[in-house]
Write an enzyme that holds these catalytic residues in place. Structure first.
Site, PDB file in Angstrom:
ATOM      1  N   HIS A 109       0.979  -1.031  -0.032  1.00 51.07           N
ATOM      2  CA  HIS A 109      -0.078  -0.168   0.088  1.00 51.07           C
ATOM      3  C   HIS A 109       0.923   1.332   0.088  1.00 51.07           C
ATOM      4  O   HIS A 109       2.029   1.362   0.676  1.00 51.07           O
ATOM      5  CB  HIS A 109      -1.013  -0.057   1.044  1.00 51.07           C
ATOM      6  N   ASP A 111      -0.428   4.567   0.865  1.00 50.53           N
ATOM      7  CA  ASP A 111      -1.017   5.591   1.676  1.00 50.53           C
ATOM      8  C   ASP A 111      -0.323   5.512   2.833  1.00 50.53           C
ATOM      9  O   ASP A 111       0.242   4.702   3.359  1.00 50.53           O
ATOM     10  CB  ASP A 111      -2.455   5.480   1.839  1.00 50.53           C
ATOM     11  N   GLU A 176      -5.168   1.670   2.661  1.00 51.69           N
ATOM     12  CA  GLU A 176      -4.934   0.634   3.777  1.00 51.69           C
ATOM     13  C   GLU A 176      -5.104   1.293   5.142  1.00 51.69           C
ATOM     14  O   GLU A 176      -5.629   0.596   6.000  1.00 51.69           O
ATOM     15  CB  GLU A 176      -3.455  -0.048   3.733  1.00 51.69           C
ATOM     16  N   ASP A 205       4.550  -5.874   5.099  1.00 52.01           N
ATOM     17  CA  ASP A 205       3.883  -4.847   5.580  1.00 52.01           C
ATOM     18  C   ASP A 205       4.020  -5.025   7.123  1.00 52.01           C
ATOM     19  O   ASP A 205       2.898  -4.434   7.932  1.00 52.01           O
ATOM     20  CB  ASP A 205       2.399  -4.429   5.313  1.00 52.01           C
ATOM     21  N   HIS A 455       3.934   4.386  11.803  1.00 50.89           N
ATOM     22  CA  HIS A 455       2.764   5.181  12.346  1.00 50.89           C
ATOM     23  C   HIS A 455       3.245   6.245  13.516  1.00 50.89           C
ATOM     24  O   HIS A 455       2.438   7.366  13.825  1.00 50.89           O
ATOM     25  CB  HIS A 455       1.739   4.430  13.228  1.00 50.89           C
TER      26      HIS A 455
END
Length: 485
Positions: A109, A111, A176, A205, A455
């Protein structure tokens, strides 16, 4: 970093040399991709435009490699406030269709989570910045770096004018971080077309459990997310006027939340452990073999003490036992100051991480029965409602599948060591979606180190992980070609 493995010979040596020689170019491409603010979490039109730009960049890159690329339009996202936003296309791409070769499909992904420098970043999150071999930037490890590492591996074979050892397919999405909107529907729709020839699916991931030792991941926990609401009335009360004559919703809710888990982390809901798969001796040995310095892990986590004292207990309670976490209370007074309010309606939020062979519908029933029992004992006149807002099953792979054997050999070739065989305590829904719908082997082959900070502020991927990861994928292609389907 490890005892060196024998130098690769022939084609693999040339591929590795190409990747080493072009590593600055690969870092530059990652810089260009990180510069795109492809945030899918904030529902803002200009960020959606950035997502579309990101997907177009990736599609162009794949076309340059000679891939046939199909950016699938997946419509619009309806938001709770009534506005609609376009969903970025999901890229389906393929390279090669030789029936004699295995077909490997890579999921990634493009994003990212929101990021602002004022939130504590040492550098601009959308300007890839190298410091001491660390490449800092939003999306560097989650997930733009690993997606590009796979593309780098393909580009090395292409540049050397060598035939790809396997047929390769890509499925790359841009939503995602916002729950993979429209992805499951597309996978179902394409099951008998795009995915019909796929033999293996690879996801990159997640992260290693160490800073320097590679890992292969064969399982993740599921997640059941609950909200429990206690309501007396819609408006709040003054504690001087009503305190002492009401069943207070907050007191009821605190009692309910306090009944879920004890101080040692043991879940108190009757029957919750009944479906947990029994621990085998073979599994126990796998935990023992994992290279984890518990003191370093505790120190890097900035935690005074864990609930358990041994590596094996820590790993088992992260991976193969369920856990219950209380996340917050909506409707409570949580600002600075002293407001003498009795909330009229409060909502507690908690979740349970599920493990094989737990089932979301059974867990939902157990949670509701438990909370109804606890609430009934309080003889409260308030109303209580419990709902499960998310129910995601755990995922487990067969580590004896061909692609796990191929990945182990590739890791040994590139890094000179056997990988840690790990599970992940979090939930990665796409693995279970692929497994259930396409019913082919799914493997997680992470590239990032445990301290990459996905994150969080100052997310990074080490240059070493990015470049050696590109080699790993190239070696994996060749190992897959050696194995019979």
């Amino acid at each position: 970093m490890f005892s060196p493995s024998p130098p690769p010979s022939g084609l693999l040596e040339r591929v590795f040399q190409f990747i080493d020689l072009h590593q600055n170019e690969f870092v530059q491409i990652l810089k260009e991709w990180v510069a795109v603010e492809s945030d899918s979490v904030q529902p803002v039109p200009h960020l959606r435009q950035e997502l579309f730009r990101m997907m177009a960049l990736a599609a162009d890159k794949l076309r340059c490699l000679g891939a046939s690329v199909d950016p699938v339009d997946t419509g619009f996202q309806q938001l709770p406030d009534g506005q609609t936003l376009p969903i970025p296309p999901i890229i389906l791409a393929e390279l090669g269709n030789d029936p004699k070769k295995p077909t490997v499909c890579f999921y990634g992904h493009l994003d990212v989570q929101p990021a602002r420098q004022e939130d504590g970043w040492l550098t601009d999150p959308y300007t890839l910045t190298e410091v001491d071999g660390k490449l800092y930037g939003r999306g560097a490890t989650d997930n733009k770096g690993p997606v590009l590492a796979w593309i780098n591996a393909v580009s090395a074979f292409r540049a050397l004018e060598e035939d790809l050892p396997v047929n390769i397919k890509f499925i790359i999405e841009g939503m995602e971080e916002a729950g993979s909107v429209a992805l499951e529907e597309l996978v179902r729709k394409e099951k008998d077309r795009f995915f019909s020839s796929v033999d293996y699916i690879v996801i990159s991931d997640n992260l290693w459990i160490n800073q320097g030792k590679p890992a292969l991941t064969y399982g993740t926990r599921g997640n059941s997310y609950f909200r429990v609401e206690v309501k007396c009335r819609d408006q709040d009360f003054h504690s001087g006027t009503f305190g002492g004559i009401l069943h207070e919703p907050m007191a009821d809710l605190v009692a309910l939340l306090g009944s879920l888990v004890d101080s040692s982390g043991h879940i108190l809901i009757p029957g919750i452990y009944d479906q947990v798969a029994p621990l085998t001796e073979e599994e126990r040995k796998m935990y023992k073999a994992i290279d984890l310095d518990l003191e370093e892990y505790r120190h890097s986590s900035h935690v005074k003490k864990f609930l358990f004292d041994t590596k094996e207990e820590i790993l088992m309670h992260l991976w193969r036992y369920p856990s219950l976490s209380i996340h917050g209370i909506e409707g409570a007074f949580d600002e600075p100051g002293a407001k003498t309010v009795i909330p009229g309606r409060v909502i507690g939020k908690f979740s349970i991480r599920l493990v094989p062979h737990m089932n979301t519908s059974v867990v939902e029933k157990q949670v509701k029965q438990h909370l109804e029992h606890i609430f009934s004992k309080r003889n409260s006149s308030n109303q209580m409602t419990v709902s499960m807002t998310l129910g995601l099953q755990p995922w487990m792979a067969n580590i004896k599948d061909n692609q796990y054997l191929a990945a182990k050999r590739a890791i040994k070739t590139v890094f000179g060591t056997e990988p840690d065989m790990t599970r992940d305590g979090s939930t990665i829904p796409i693995a279970r979606i692929f497994q259930d719908i396409i019913q082919k082997s799914v493997m997680m082959l992470p590239l990032g180190a445990v301290d990459d900070g996905e994150h969080s502020q100052n997310e990074k991927i080490n240059r070493w992980n990015y470049i050696e990861g590109s080699k790993l994928f190239a070696a994996f292609f060749l190992e897959m070609a050696k194995l019979r389907l």
